[in-house]
Design an enzyme around this catalytic site. Structure first.
Site, short mmCIF file in Angstrom:
data_model
loop_
_atom_site.label_atom_id
_atom_site.label_comp_id
_atom_site.label_asym_id
_atom_site.label_seq_id
_atom_site.Cartn_x
_atom_site.Cartn_y
_atom_site.Cartn_z
N LYS A 268 0.86 -1.19 0.00
CA LYS A 268 0.00 0.00 0.00
C LYS A 268 0.89 1.23 0.00
CE LYS A 268 -3.26 2.68 2.89
NZ LYS A 268 -4.16 2.70 4.05
N ASP A 273 -2.63 10.28 3.44
CA ASP A 273 -4.03 9.88 3.58
C ASP A 273 -4.78 10.91 4.44
OD1 ASP A 273 -6.47 8.64 3.83
OD2 ASP A 273 -5.74 7.01 5.12
N LYS A 280 -10.26 13.01 7.85
CA LYS A 280 -9.82 12.62 9.19
C LYS A 280 -9.80 13.82 10.13
CE LYS A 280 -6.70 8.85 7.84
NZ LYS A 280 -7.41 7.77 8.53
N ASP A 291 1.59 6.31 5.49
CA ASP A 291 0.61 5.39 4.91
C ASP A 291 1.14 4.69 3.64
OD1 ASP A 291 -1.81 4.23 5.49
OD2 ASP A 291 -3.00 5.64 4.31
N ASP A 350 -12.28 7.18 3.42
CA ASP A 350 -11.07 6.96 4.22
C ASP A 350 -10.66 5.48 4.24
OD1 ASP A 350 -8.94 7.62 5.78
OD2 ASP A 350 -10.08 7.91 7.64
N GLU A 352 -9.48 3.77 1.92
CA GLU A 352 -8.93 3.84 0.57
C GLU A 352 -7.88 2.78 0.29
OE1 GLU A 352 -7.71 5.40 3.03
OE2 GLU A 352 -5.56 5.10 2.74
N ARG A 354 -7.75 -0.41 0.93
CA ARG A 354 -8.29 -1.65 0.33
C ARG A 354 -8.70 -1.42 -1.12
NH1 ARG A 354 -12.81 -1.81 4.93
NH2 ARG A 354 -11.14 -0.69 5.99
N1 BES Z 1 -4.36 4.63 6.77
C1 BES Z 1 -5.52 4.38 7.53
C2 BES Z 1 -5.30 3.38 8.65
C3 BES Z 1 -4.43 3.80 9.80
C4 BES Z 1 -5.02 4.35 10.93
C5 BES Z 1 -3.08 3.62 9.77
C6 BES Z 1 -4.23 4.70 12.00
C7 BES Z 1 -2.29 3.98 10.85
C8 BES Z 1 -2.89 4.51 11.97
C9 BES Z 1 -6.64 3.83 6.65
O1 BES Z 1 -6.63 4.29 5.35
C10 BES Z 1 -7.93 4.26 7.25
O2 BES Z 1 -8.17 5.42 7.30
N2 BES Z 1 -8.71 3.31 7.71
C11 BES Z 1 -9.96 3.59 8.31
C12 BES Z 1 -10.96 2.57 7.85
C13 BES Z 1 -12.37 2.89 8.25
C14 BES Z 1 -12.86 4.12 7.52
C15 BES Z 1 -13.23 1.70 7.95
C16 BES Z 1 -9.79 3.56 9.81
O3 BES Z 1 -9.03 2.72 10.30
O4 BES Z 1 -10.33 4.40 10.48
ZN ZN Z 2 -4.82 4.85 4.60
MN MN Z 3 -7.74 6.09 5.14
#
Ligand code: BES
Ligand code: ZN
Ligand code: MN
Length: 497
Positions: A268, A273, A280, A291, A350, A352, A354
């Site tokens: 990834k 992000d 966020k 990220d 968010d 993204e 996947r």
């Molecule tokens: N890059 C983030 C995941 C992440 C969160 C990495 C904290 C490191 C620390 C990912 O893209 C994301 O935002 N995931 C969301 C998914 C949700 C919207 C289902 C998340 O974890 O909040």
């Molecule tokens: Zn991310």
């Molecule tokens: Mn994200």
């Protein structure tokens, strides 16, 4: 840095410093006894006076001990004998290297007693030493205008104690450990760069530079037009809100037979992000420059495969985009068509990672891979589940997941097997498309993997969620270089080295 093994004659080693271990009750660790007798009980007298408590993390530098060739001795605390294990050994060694990096010591013999751990055979002992020295001496590639010296005087490390019969294994360990340290440093350098420097184009340039350094590496970069030709609609949906164009990088190590089934590593590479329209919260958002850690780990591993000339094919696939909100950005409820043909309702912009991974995983099919492993800072839910200590490991092939978990144990870069069963996939149902990109709060790390599972049917696939392990906050803020040691172990084993 030059690494060698020492097997005997500690007293007569002519080095700038010998590192010895001391337990908390003042007991000298095994190897220290020869130095103590040669110097007429100097160390025992010092400890009897209570001048060194032996706590883990503490060190004491001594100079001009009588009766030995080395000009200095560094004592490092090992904690209590009862709690002495791999972790305290690692910490004591790290503390010693940190102390030494502040001196003019150019050559060093490590003579700390080995903890009684079965994973630490001669090979892994050598490997761990080279890795710990490498990671301790790593310096962040910061952009501060007052420059600190980047190099330390330390040039040579003799690792021990190793029995004569184990010297060859330990030497191989040292060689591999240096490659692992270099790969992890590459991951860390890329991870630590700010989002305005490390863009998808930058990552592609770095992949090209890597391929120039090693003849076994071949690189191909797909630009936006080529990505469109591949019909990677989910990847493009994430990327469409950004001014930075996406890149899809294929980096191949050509070892082993040309027609053999390769291991494919998928990273990834979200270079920043923001969350997109599902923006966020501001606190800690800067951390989303990390990220692209999965992508950086893939680059590190390909450099390792080349450096160690692994006799196998390894293909790195890096999907790289920036996730931004804008007038062109994808919106909640929008539906994208993936390269595999499945339609996806993007309920949360968010989620993204996947979306770009599903198209990259689909791309891996053309290589008829022996195994596919994706590496991603995918979910905050994984951090909630496992903290910062274990990466999450999931997949559709139990043997492959076990192989990765075991590699993590040996490399001391651990992952935890989480369940990935059908029930989780059901959380991804959508009324408007083949599936949704989110499945609710519950089991968030697993529903993310379940989403990827829809695109990996028939492949031997595993997924590493490294959101909690690839970087750390706090005073030591920055990339950790994980899970490169785990992946390196996995590759080295598969190559049979
Ligand atoms: N890059 C983030 C995941 C992440 C969160 C990495 C904290 C490191 C620390 C990912 O893209 C994301 O935002 N995931 C969301 C998914 C949700 C919207 C289902 C998340 O974890 O909040
Ligand atoms: Zn991310
Ligand atoms: Mn994200």
């Amino acid at each position: 840095m030059q690494f060698e093994v020492w097997a005997k004659g500690l007293v007569t080693l002519s080095v700038d410093c010998i590192v010895l271990g001391v337990f908390e009750d003042g007991e000298l660790a095994e190897e220290a006894h020869s130095i103590d007798s040669a110097s007429n009980g100097y160390l025992k007298r010092l400890l009897a006076r209570g001048d060194f408590p032996g706590r883990t993390g503490e060190t004491l530098l001594l100079t001009e001990l009588p009766g030995i060739e080395a000009s200095r001795v560094l004592l490092t605390g090992l904690g209590t004998r009862k709690s002495f294990g791999r972790r305290s050994w690692r910490r004591s060694l790290g503390a010693a290297i940190t102390a030494i990096s502040k001196t003019r010591i150019g050559s060093l013999a490590i003579a700390i007693e080995r903890p009684p751990v079965k994973e630490l055979d001669d090979y892994y002992f050598g490997r761990a030493i080279a890795e710990i020295v490498g990671s301790t001496l790593y310096r962040v590639n910061d952009l501060k205008t007052t420059k600190k010296p980047k190099t330390v005087p330390l040039q040579k490390v003799l690792a021990g104690p190793v029995r004569k019969a184990g010297v060859e294994d330990a030497e191989r360990g040292l060689e591999h450990g240096q490659a692992v340290a270099a790969a992890a440093s590459l991951q860390r350098d890329l991870g630590n760069l700010p989002g305005n420097v490390c863009t998808p184009i930058y990552l592609a340039d770095q992949a090209r530079a890597l391929a120039k350094q090693h003849t076994s590496l071949r690189v191909q970069v797909l630009d936006e037009a080529a990505i469109k030709k591949e019909k990677m609609g989910c990847l493009l949906a994430v990327s469409q809100g950004s001014e930075e164009p996406p890149r899809f990088i294929v980096l191949e190590h050509r070892g082993g037979k040309a027609d053999s089934a390769p291991v494919v590593l998928v990273g990834k590479g979200v270079t920043f992000d923001t969350g997109g329209i599902s923006l966020k919260d501001p606190p800690g958002m800067d951390e989303m420059k990390f990220d692209m850690s999965g992508a950086a780990a893939v680059m590190g591993c390909l450099s390792l495969a080349a450096r160690l000339r692994l006799p196998m094919r390894v293909i790195g696939l890096i999907a790289s985009v920036e996730n931004m909100p804008s007038g062109r950005a994808v919106k909640p409820g929008d539906i994208a068509t993936s390269a595999a043909g499945l339609t996806v309702e993007i309920l949360n912009t968010d989620a993204e990672g996947r979306l770009i991974l599903c198209d990259a995983l689909h791309y891996s099919r053309r290589f008829n891979p022996a195994a596919v492993v994706d590496i991603a800072t995918l979910t905050g839910a994984c951090v909630v589940a496992l903290g910062h200590h274990h990466s999450g490991a999931m997949g559709n092939d139990e043997d492959l997941v076990h192989e990765l978990v075991e590699a993590g144990v040996r490399a001391d870069d651990r992952a935890w097997h989480m369940p990935l069963t059908e029930e989780y996939t059901e959380q991804l149902k959508s009324n408007f498309a083949d599936c949704a990109n989110v499945g609710g709060r519950e089991g968030g790390a697993i529903t993310a993997a379940a989403f990827l599972g829809k695109f990996t049917k028939g492949l031997k696939w595993a997924h590493l969620d490294v959101a909690g392990t690839a970087y750390q906050g706090g005073a030591q803020k920055g990339s950790t270089g994980r899970p490169t040691p785990l992946l390196a172990d996995f590759l080295i084993r598969r190559a049979g080295l």
